[in-house]
Design a protein around this motif. Structure first.
Motif, mmCIF file in Angstrom:
data_model
loop_
_atom_site.group_PDB
_atom_site.id
_atom_site.type_symbol
_atom_site.label_atom_id
_atom_site.label_comp_id
_atom_site.label_asym_id
_atom_site.label_seq_id
_atom_site.Cartn_x
_atom_site.Cartn_y
_atom_site.Cartn_z
ATOM 1 N N VAL A 34 41.634 36.492 98.113
ATOM 2 C CA VAL A 34 42.296 36.717 99.409
ATOM 3 C C VAL A 34 41.286 36.541 100.534
ATOM 4 O O VAL A 34 40.078 36.497 100.312
ATOM 5 C CB VAL A 34 42.957 38.117 99.479
ATOM 6 N N ASP A 38 42.199 40.759 104.363
ATOM 7 C CA ASP A 38 42.915 41.381 103.242
ATOM 8 C C ASP A 38 41.950 42.039 102.272
ATOM 9 O O ASP A 38 42.213 43.122 101.749
ATOM 10 C CB ASP A 38 43.780 40.353 102.518
ATOM 11 N N ARG A 39 40.817 41.417 102.036
ATOM 12 C CA ARG A 39 39.808 42.002 101.144
ATOM 13 C C ARG A 39 39.317 43.333 101.712
ATOM 14 O O ARG A 39 39.204 44.322 100.989
ATOM 15 C CB ARG A 39 38.650 41.028 100.942
ATOM 16 N N ARG A 69 50.283 43.466 104.468
ATOM 17 C CA ARG A 69 49.178 42.684 103.892
ATOM 18 C C ARG A 69 48.860 43.158 102.470
ATOM 19 O O ARG A 69 48.572 42.356 101.588
ATOM 20 C CB ARG A 69 47.974 42.729 104.805
ATOM 21 N N ILE A 70 48.932 44.459 102.248
ATOM 22 C CA ILE A 70 48.718 44.993 100.896
ATOM 23 C C ILE A 70 49.830 44.488 99.983
ATOM 24 O O ILE A 70 49.563 44.010 98.872
ATOM 25 C CB ILE A 70 48.666 46.533 100.899
ATOM 26 N N LYS A 72 51.734 41.804 100.232
ATOM 27 C CA LYS A 72 51.624 40.377 99.959
ATOM 28 C C LYS A 72 50.460 40.062 99.024
ATOM 29 O O LYS A 72 50.585 39.208 98.138
ATOM 30 C CB LYS A 72 51.493 39.591 101.271
ATOM 31 N N ALA A 73 49.343 40.744 99.207
ATOM 32 C CA ALA A 73 48.192 40.517 98.322
ATOM 33 C C ALA A 73 48.523 40.938 96.888
ATOM 34 O O ALA A 73 48.235 40.206 95.935
ATOM 35 C CB ALA A 73 46.973 41.272 98.833
#
Length: 78
Positions: A34, A38-39, A69-70, A72-73
């Motif tokens: 990612v 996101d990381r 974002r969490i 989707k990741a």
């Protein structure tokens, strides 16, 4: 159940799976796939144990953005 609630429910179950099954190596692999933002969010969430609200405050983001974002990741991982 509306789509937003379903997404939240799916994300929570994936989060629980990551935490309960001790999939540290899989989490690290996901983090390598990612983007930087996101990381950073994933590190704060799963390594430091920060809540979504804390992450949002520390990063100057809206809590919904952090949650999205969490989600989707984790969806890309699972």
């Amino acid at each position: 159940m509306n789509n937003g609630t379903l997404q939240t429910s799916n994300a929570l179950s994936i989060e629980r799976e990551l935490l309960t099954r001790g999939k540290r190596h899989e989490l690290l692999k996901l983090m390598s796939e990612v983007g930087v933002l996101d990381r950073d969010i994933l590190v704060m969430k799963f390594i430091h144990g920060s809540s979504n609200k804390e992450i949002a405050m520390n990063m100057g983001l809206v809590q919904c953005t952090v949650e999205d974002r969490i989600y989707k990741a984790l969806k890309s991982w699972h």
